[in-house]
Design an enzyme around this catalytic site. Structure first.
Site, PDB file in Angstrom:
ATOM      1  N   LYS A 189     -33.535  39.266   4.340  1.00  0.00           N
ATOM      2  CA  LYS A 189     -33.583  37.756   4.877  1.00  0.00           C
ATOM      3  C   LYS A 189     -33.185  37.055   3.690  1.00  0.00           C
ATOM      4  O   LYS A 189     -32.658  35.825   3.900  1.00  0.00           O
ATOM      5  CB  LYS A 189     -34.996  37.353   5.424  1.00  0.00           C
ATOM      6  CG  LYS A 189     -35.618  38.228   6.411  1.00  0.00           C
ATOM      7  CD  LYS A 189     -34.581  37.973   7.785  1.00  0.00           C
ATOM      8  CE  LYS A 189     -34.849  38.347   9.185  1.00  0.00           C
ATOM      9  NZ  LYS A 189     -33.987  38.228  10.055  1.00  0.00           N
ATOM     10  N   PRO A 201     -43.112  40.007  20.142  1.00  0.00           N
ATOM     11  CA  PRO A 201     -43.325  41.375  20.114  1.00  0.00           C
ATOM     12  C   PRO A 201     -43.251  42.121  18.814  1.00  0.00           C
ATOM     13  O   PRO A 201     -44.228  42.984  18.399  1.00  0.00           O
ATOM     14  CB  PRO A 201     -42.469  41.852  20.919  1.00  0.00           C
ATOM     15  CG  PRO A 201     -41.965  40.947  22.350  1.00  0.00           C
ATOM     16  CD  PRO A 201     -42.349  39.688  21.361  1.00  0.00           C
ATOM     17  N   ILE A 223     -38.010  35.397  19.994  1.00  0.00           N
ATOM     18  CA  ILE A 223     -37.342  34.356  19.936  1.00  0.00           C
ATOM     19  C   ILE A 223     -35.693  34.337  20.470  1.00  0.00           C
ATOM     20  O   ILE A 223     -35.441  33.228  20.968  1.00  0.00           O
ATOM     21  CB  ILE A 223     -37.026  34.232  18.298  1.00  0.00           C
ATOM     22  CG1 ILE A 223     -38.399  33.979  17.649  1.00  0.00           C
ATOM     23  CG2 ILE A 223     -36.188  33.011  17.986  1.00  0.00           C
ATOM     24  CD1 ILE A 223     -38.541  34.075  16.070  1.00  0.00           C
ATOM     25  N   TYR A 228     -37.617  43.858   3.999  1.00  0.00           N
ATOM     26  CA  TYR A 228     -37.445  42.720   4.852  1.00  0.00           C
ATOM     27  C   TYR A 228     -37.135  41.421   4.001  1.00  0.00           C
ATOM     28  O   TYR A 228     -36.106  40.630   4.208  1.00  0.00           O
ATOM     29  CB  TYR A 228     -38.764  42.521   5.800  1.00  0.00           C
ATOM     30  CG  TYR A 228     -38.665  41.683   6.713  1.00  0.00           C
ATOM     31  CD1 TYR A 228     -37.966  41.885   7.964  1.00  0.00           C
ATOM     32  CD2 TYR A 228     -39.167  40.422   6.705  1.00  0.00           C
ATOM     33  CE1 TYR A 228     -37.887  40.896   8.995  1.00  0.00           C
ATOM     34  CE2 TYR A 228     -39.154  39.500   7.508  1.00  0.00           C
ATOM     35  CZ  TYR A 228     -38.442  39.488   8.838  1.00  0.00           C
ATOM     36  OH  TYR A 228     -38.193  38.677   9.854  1.00  0.00           O
ATOM     37  N   ILE A 273     -44.443  34.008  14.239  1.00  0.00           N
ATOM     38  CA  ILE A 273     -44.121  33.703  15.424  1.00  0.00           C
ATOM     39  C   ILE A 273     -44.784  34.673  16.381  1.00  0.00           C
ATOM     40  O   ILE A 273     -44.403  35.865  15.813  1.00  0.00           O
ATOM     41  CB  ILE A 273     -42.665  33.238  15.670  1.00  0.00           C
ATOM     42  CG1 ILE A 273     -42.190  32.629  14.780  1.00  0.00           C
ATOM     43  CG2 ILE A 273     -42.525  32.921  17.324  1.00  0.00           C
ATOM     44  CD1 ILE A 273     -42.531  30.941  14.758  1.00  0.00           C
ATOM     45  N   ASN A 311     -29.695  36.386  15.862  1.00  0.00           N
ATOM     46  CA  ASN A 311     -30.948  36.937  15.769  1.00  0.00           C
ATOM     47  C   ASN A 311     -31.645  38.065  15.705  1.00  0.00           C
ATOM     48  O   ASN A 311     -32.834  38.395  15.406  1.00  0.00           O
ATOM     49  CB  ASN A 311     -31.565  36.021  17.359  1.00  0.00           C
ATOM     50  CG  ASN A 311     -33.020  36.550  17.711  1.00  0.00           C
ATOM     51  OD1 ASN A 311     -33.913  35.969  17.109  1.00  0.00           O
ATOM     52  ND2 ASN A 311     -33.393  37.131  18.484  1.00  0.00           N
ATOM     53  N   ALA A 365     -26.464  45.232  17.264  1.00  0.00           N
ATOM     54  CA  ALA A 365     -25.639  44.145  16.499  1.00  0.00           C
ATOM     55  C   ALA A 365     -25.265  44.768  15.220  1.00  0.00           C
ATOM     56  O   ALA A 365     -24.757  44.205  14.326  1.00  0.00           O
ATOM     57  CB  ALA A 365     -26.736  43.069  16.245  1.00  0.00           C
ATOM     58  N   LEU A 376     -35.739  39.606  24.149  1.00  0.00           N
ATOM     59  CA  LEU A 376     -37.390  39.566  23.856  1.00  0.00           C
ATOM     60  C   LEU A 376     -37.570  38.466  22.854  1.00  0.00           C
ATOM     61  O   LEU A 376     -36.660  37.985  22.165  1.00  0.00           O
ATOM     62  CB  LEU A 376     -37.906  40.868  23.224  1.00  0.00           C
ATOM     63  CG  LEU A 376     -38.265  42.201  23.869  1.00  0.00           C
ATOM     64  CD1 LEU A 376     -38.724  43.222  23.096  1.00  0.00           C
ATOM     65  CD2 LEU A 376     -39.010  41.873  25.165  1.00  0.00           C
TER      66      LEU A 376
END
Ligand code: NAP
Length: 254
Positions: free
Chosen positions: A159, A193, A18, A155, A190, A90, A64, A16
């Site tokens: 990141k 979803p 990116i 988050y 972006i 990703n 992942a 899905l």
């Protein structure tokens, strides 16, 4: 000849958003692609679209954050295509909560996928790329790895971790002379979803608030990020390692 012709690329979270745009763009530019994701049906659809356009791809169901499944995904790449030159780490999840609202279990889940997953993909990616004569690893961070947001505590931490971990791994590979470059990508919001989950639809106030954070006047599209990843994956960026590619409509320029 495509911009990544003769190369083999593995894209996590490739079913899905990116990841899908990246897998399809790398294939259009000549790479053979290993599409991996937890979502089997959507991942297989991406592979079917790549094949329908004359490209080569396989799907591997892959969490992942699982070390065993990383080994299996890389084995599948060598079995299908004989090598691996590009890894795009990703796969990721979002959690819209403040530090006070976040439970320890939620915190750990976000770090497990967003940070442990990138660590594993980089560690086993380096091993696979060394066997293949070198290559490029691209790690998805975010604007949220550069600036804080009160509603994205876990988050932000994950990141920010991806950003500085990428530099450590890049320096290690450069010093070791492996011919492996590692860079991070920092998208603004972006329309995928993931963000649809936060903003619900283009008619909501939440959506308009997100738009207002981007001086360029709109949110990004998955391809806006896929083109940056393609550049970092290709030999065009052969002098870049340990760098941050910010693609954010001016979000962090203010
Ligand atoms: P997305 O639309 O949610 O797509 C991500 C895909 O990865 C989904 O298929 C998801 O499956 C899968 N996934 C989740 N956890 C996984 C795991 N443990 N192993 C394998 N696959 C997994 O996300 P996106 O917006 O394309 O984001 C891709 C990356 O860019 C993420 O790292 C994200 O943090 C980063 N990013 C996105 C934005 C943005 O605005 N969209 C901005 C900055 C950075 P499920 O749906 O089942 O979870």
């Amino acid at each position: 000849m495509g911009r990544v012709a003769e190369k083999v690329a593995l894209v996590t979270g490739g079913a899905l958003g990116i990841g899908r745009a990246t897998a399809e763009l790398l294939a259009r530019e000549g790479a053979k692609v290993v599409v991996t994701d937890v979502k089997q049906k959507e991942g297989e659809e991406v592979v079917a679209r790549i094949k329908a356009q004359g490209g080569e791809a396989i799907f591997v169901q892959h969490d992942a954050s699982s070390e065993d499944q990383w080994k299996a995904a890389i084995d599948a790449s060598f079995k299908a295509f004989g090598k691996l030159n590009i890894v795009v780490n990703n796969a990721g999840i979002a959690l819209g909560k403040t530090v006070e609202d976040t439970t320890l279990a939620e915190w750990r889940k976000v770090q497990e996928i967003n940070l442990d997953g990138v660590f594993l993909g980089t560690k086993y990616g380096i091993e696979a790329l060394r066997k293949s004569g070198g290559g490029s690893i691209v790690n998805l961070s975010s604007i949220e790895g550069l600036v804080g947001d009160p509603g994205l505590a876990a988050y932000n931490a994950s990141k920010g971790g991806v950003r500085i971990f990428t530099k450590s791994a890049a320096l290690h590979c450069a010093q070791a002379g492996y011919g492996i470059r590692i860079n991070s990508v920092h998208p603004g919001y972006i329309w995928t979803p993931m963000v649809e989950g936060l903003a619900e639809s283009e008619q909501t106030e939440k959506y308009q608030r997100l738009v207002s954070l981007h001086p360029i006047g709109h949110l990004g599209e998955a391809d806006d990020i896929a083109y940056g990843i393609l550049y970092l994956a290709s030999d065009e960026s052969k002098f870049m390692t340990g760098s941050e590619l910010v693609i954010d409509g001016g979000y962090t320029a203010q």
